[in-house]
Write an enzyme that holds these catalytic residues in place. Structure first.
Site, PDB file in Angstrom:
ATOM      1  N   ILE A  80      35.918  49.696  45.210  1.00  0.00           N
ATOM      2  CA  ILE A  80      36.649  50.908  44.846  1.00  0.00           C
ATOM      3  C   ILE A  80      35.988  52.140  45.447  1.00  0.00           C
ATOM      4  O   ILE A  80      36.631  52.965  46.101  1.00  0.00           O
ATOM      5  CB  ILE A  80      36.726  51.063  43.314  1.00  0.00           C
ATOM      6  CG1 ILE A  80      37.380  49.834  42.685  1.00  0.00           C
ATOM      7  CG2 ILE A  80      37.492  52.327  42.941  1.00  0.00           C
ATOM      8  CD1 ILE A  80      38.804  49.587  43.134  1.00  0.00           C
ATOM      9  N   LYS A 122      43.146  48.784  29.947  1.00  0.00           N
ATOM     10  CA  LYS A 122      42.451  48.197  31.095  1.00  0.00           C
ATOM     11  C   LYS A 122      42.004  46.772  30.798  1.00  0.00           C
ATOM     12  O   LYS A 122      42.191  45.855  31.617  1.00  0.00           O
ATOM     13  CB  LYS A 122      41.250  49.074  31.481  1.00  0.00           C
ATOM     14  CG  LYS A 122      40.321  48.465  32.512  1.00  0.00           C
ATOM     15  CD  LYS A 122      41.045  48.126  33.810  1.00  0.00           C
ATOM     16  CE  LYS A 122      40.095  47.485  34.815  1.00  0.00           C
ATOM     17  NZ  LYS A 122      40.807  46.995  36.010  1.00  0.00           N
ATOM     18  N   CYS A 145      36.526  41.132  37.279  1.00  0.00           N
ATOM     19  CA  CYS A 145      37.307  41.704  36.167  1.00  0.00           C
ATOM     20  C   CYS A 145      37.794  40.661  35.165  1.00  0.00           C
ATOM     21  O   CYS A 145      37.597  40.806  33.962  1.00  0.00           O
ATOM     22  CB  CYS A 145      38.512  42.475  36.715  1.00  0.00           C
ATOM     23  SG  CYS A 145      38.085  44.066  37.448  1.00  0.00           S
TER      24      CYS A 145
END
Length: 452
Positions: free
Chosen positions: A25, A219, A274
């Protein structure tokens, strides 16, 4: 300086953006924002990466930004450092550091808080923080307290936003520039500022949510949804093995329903930075209220079990057929056609076979040996126990009893099909069920969810 004044200067790009963590990112954000005319400082604590970027050497997923990166470096508005520096202009800190699975020795917010404290050590009125890292519920409230402890007043002379990253490497439809984002902002001025900055990232396609805990849960829930469904289809694959049917046929058949169904696909387990981690944040939150989030806990257990199941099935077939107890695991990354091997099921399968006394060989066209120590440490393995091969040539594989395909990279598809059809190894186990059966080969082909 008040935020209202800082906003005017930021609108003219008369500011400095410090981006913490130059990974999947942070690096593209740094390049995109510097290309857009902002002064950007990439902050990275990894000494090797810092030196490499200073020399202009890009690797892996960085390479596609090579031209923009070189142009930014030539303009001089993209520089690097290992710590925050005082600036006379308004300063925005964007935090993209990793959040590890919480353990006794390290909390999930460890690196986030290090970054926040580093930014605050050189901040001033009119600055703001944007967090992109995944967070446990309540982390933003903790950051608010840190900011206020420094004497700032949120919404008046300091801003805070939480805009959790959304990225799907190698997704040709959705990437950084067009994925909609959710955001919490401490106040209207801060939201206006982040809207301006993210105009140059995803055209400012931000959905504002007024409660920071809601954004933190969203999230985590996004990736929990994926983990639960991947675990569901993997457990279905185990049932299909026992029933003697093909799980792919079940998925394809169910996919003809035009409503109420979304296909997920089986494999050796969900990995990456993630999916295995974010659901744990919700489990931890539930435990604070003496509530067990059993759906997630079961999905985590199933995901952990799949590499054991796969290795047990392969071991049984090898033993029954008296094949060599030397095994090649092909595809060590957690996803197809990317170099990232974090929490990859390939390493978990390798560990299972080492525990069974097998010779274990690994191959992946994206493998970077200098990062292997990290992955072996992550999986509590010793590098010395594993042999690494550079290619799938006959001399490297012909003595092995089985080729286990964990990921079908584009670079290896043709070679694997050739190995299968020529019978170069006696047995191939396909975790993703992508090899088409050929009745004219001597190679035994079995697959997860398709043992027939």
């Amino acid at each position: 300086m008040k935020l209202t004044e800082a906003k005017k200067r930021i609108n003219r790009k008369n500011c400095v953006i410090e981006i913490y963590g130059l990974g999947y990112i942070g690096f593209p954000l740094s390049v995109k924002l510097s290309k857009s005319g902002f002064t950007v400082i990439g902050i990275e604590t990894g000494e090797d990466k810092l030196k490499r970027l200073e020399k202009g050497l890009l690797v892996g997923n960085e390479v596609y930004l090579k031209n923009d990166f070189k142009a930014a470096r030539k303009r001089g508005n993209l520089t690097f450092s290992d710590f925050s520096k005082p600036q006379s202009k308004p300063k925005i800190g964007i935090i993209c550091v990793p959040t590890p699975i919480p353990k006794n020795e390290m909390k999930s917010d460890h690196y986030v808080m290090l970054a926040v404290n580093d930014f605050l050590s050189s901040s001033k009125p009119g600055d703001m923080i944007i967090v992109e890292s995944s967070l446990e519920v309540g982390t933003i409230e903790s950051i608010e307290k840190l900011i206020e402890k420094k004497g700032y007043k949120l919404g008046e002379n300091f801003g805070l936003s939480y805009c959790p990253e959304r990225i799907d490497p190698k997704n040709n439809k959705w990437d950084l520039h067009n994925i909609p984002r959710i955001v919490f902002s401490s106040d209207d001025d801060t939201f206006s500022i982040i809207k301006k900055i993210y105009h140059y990232i995803n055209k400012g396609n931000l959905f504002r949510i007024r409660n920071s805990k809601t954004v933190e849960v969203i999230k985590s829930f996004e990736n929990t949804f994926r983990l639960v469904n991947i675990s569901l289809v993997n457990e279905l694959a185990i049932l299909c093995d026992k029933l003697g049917i093909n799980v792919s046929d079940v998925i394809h058949g169910a996919s003809t329903k035009p409503f109420g169904f979304m296909p997920f696909y089986f494999g050796a387990g969900a990995g990456g930075h993630c999916i295995p981690k974010d659901p744990i944040f919700l489990v931890n939150s539930s435990k604070k209220f003496n509530f067990n989030f059993e759906t997630i806990e079961n999905a985590v257990k199933i995901n952990s079990f799949i590499p054991k199941y796969v290795s047990n099935i392969i071991d049984l077939i090898i033993t029954e057929n008296k094949f060599s107890k030397s095994i090649i695991i092909c595809g060590m990354t957690y996803k197809i056609d990317i170099p990232d091997m974090r929490d990859s099921p390939g390493f978990k399968i390798a560990k299972e076979f080492k525990n069974k006394g097998y010779e274990v060989i690994i191959y992946d066209p994206f493998l970077q040996e200098k990062l292997l120590d990290r992955y072996f440490y992550e999986n509590e393995m010793k590098k010395i126990d594993i042999k690494i091969i550079k290619n799938l040539k006959k001399e490297n594989i012909s003595d092995s009893g089985c080729l286990v395909i964990v990921q079908h990279h584009s670079k290896t598809i043709n070679k694997i099909n050739k190995i299968y059809k020529s019978g170069m190894v006696p047995f191939i186990y396909d975790c993703q069920g992508k090899i088409e059966r050929d009745n004219h080969t001597s190679c035994l082909l079995k697959g997860f969810g398709n043992l027939t």
